[in-house]
Design a protein around this motif. Sequence first.
Motif: not given
Length: 468
Positions: A119-130
């Motif tokens: 998973n994205c270490r900054f949270g998958n919500s940030f992955l969604q944002y990018m």
Amino acid sequence: MKASYFFKEEIKDNNYQGVLIRDRLLLEEDFNCNTYARPNKPNLRKEGIEDFLRKIKDNIQSIDISKATKHLLLEDLEFDANTDQKIIEIVGSTFENLSIKTSNIVGSFYFKGNQLNINCRFGNSFLQYMIANTSGFIELERFGGLNNDIGLGEWILIIYWKMQLKKAFSHGLYKTYIQKKESINTIKGSIDINAYIAEHYFNGKTTCLYKEHSYENHINLTIKKAIAKIGKSKYDGMLNDMLNIKSTFDGIHFKNGKTNESDKKVKNPFYKKYNEVYDLSQRIINDEFLSFGDPESEFSAFIFDISLLFEHHIRKVIKNSIVLLPKNKNEFEIPNGITTNKIFPDVIIDYGNNKIGIYDVKYKHFQTKGKEKGVQREDKFQLITYLAYYSSKYEVIDSGFIYPCRDEEFYDLTNAVKEVQFIKVGKTNNIPFNIRFYKVSEDLNFQYNFDIEFGKQFLVESNSITKD
């Protein structure tokens, strides 16, 4: 914690130290094993976990990362994956010493129905944002959330399918010509001579052959089936931001649910984006959610390099405030003894009057303590190479690195680095060297403002240069 939760949620990218399995797992459930009515459940569960990680490791070793890593989110030619990095490193052989190390690769691995996510270490919500920022077609507030029942790889594939479908649909619904034969009052197309001769008398109608636009084609039928399949599955919430597209395809009625399957490729260049949508729709229909591996086999996976996505995101954020030169502009090459390698800095800021700034974007952790503190050796040499070459053509007045960090780490990190240092290139050039941190918030309501704040750093720099 339970093994199924740990392997789905707790493994993050860029963990070079590794996470020791024994310290994180409680042997409370069966995972890759069946202990029903069997003694020694803890040992059997340990063996199941050992076998799962061993099979993941064995299968990964046979993967060519240059072919396996997906560039799904980045369509331009400015980006390419680092094929030298390891996908995932599994160290040890027993439950007591097994550990998992990760790099920039994010995605999902499957073995016998069990799942391991990086998973994205900054949270998958940030992955969604990018991803939303990169695509420009997805509304973040109706994004289609990632839940525990959906694999990260599956979610990424459907997001990409949506992105491509929206881009294709922006040109209109794909249509083709079909041949029609009909007895009509006015002449249309060409007259069917044989039918005309066979008529015993003229009844006021003429049998004509003509072509007519139609939406009943194999491409649209395949897309309609993919939409229907997603709508009836656990992924149905991911269609919430494309209800108008869904209703349009639902409105196409196919006779007997069949079309001419020989027409599987769009030849009209205006609608060519539908070709990729068709291929992705086929994968969804056939449950081929994975970037490599036979869907019938025990092992399969879907991976991509998140550092490329972060770099693309940073460029877009900075572009909102100041002009950047194209990254893939072919200006300089370095000989390697056999051929030459082109060099492309991640960010080249155009300050005007032939003045530029050069920054390298790193998705790595920035360490302030220990042996690895500061910019890593190979990264420094890479930047120095950029500066040496570009100084021969431009006046380089700014340089450095960009790292991501959590909001709560920002001030400690900025206070730990020196405000401005200099890199000496040649006899006279002392180029300012900076470390800039991009803040990531757990609350995405703040992220947009953080992006504006980050981009303005370079605008302020530009204004001060213009005054000088």
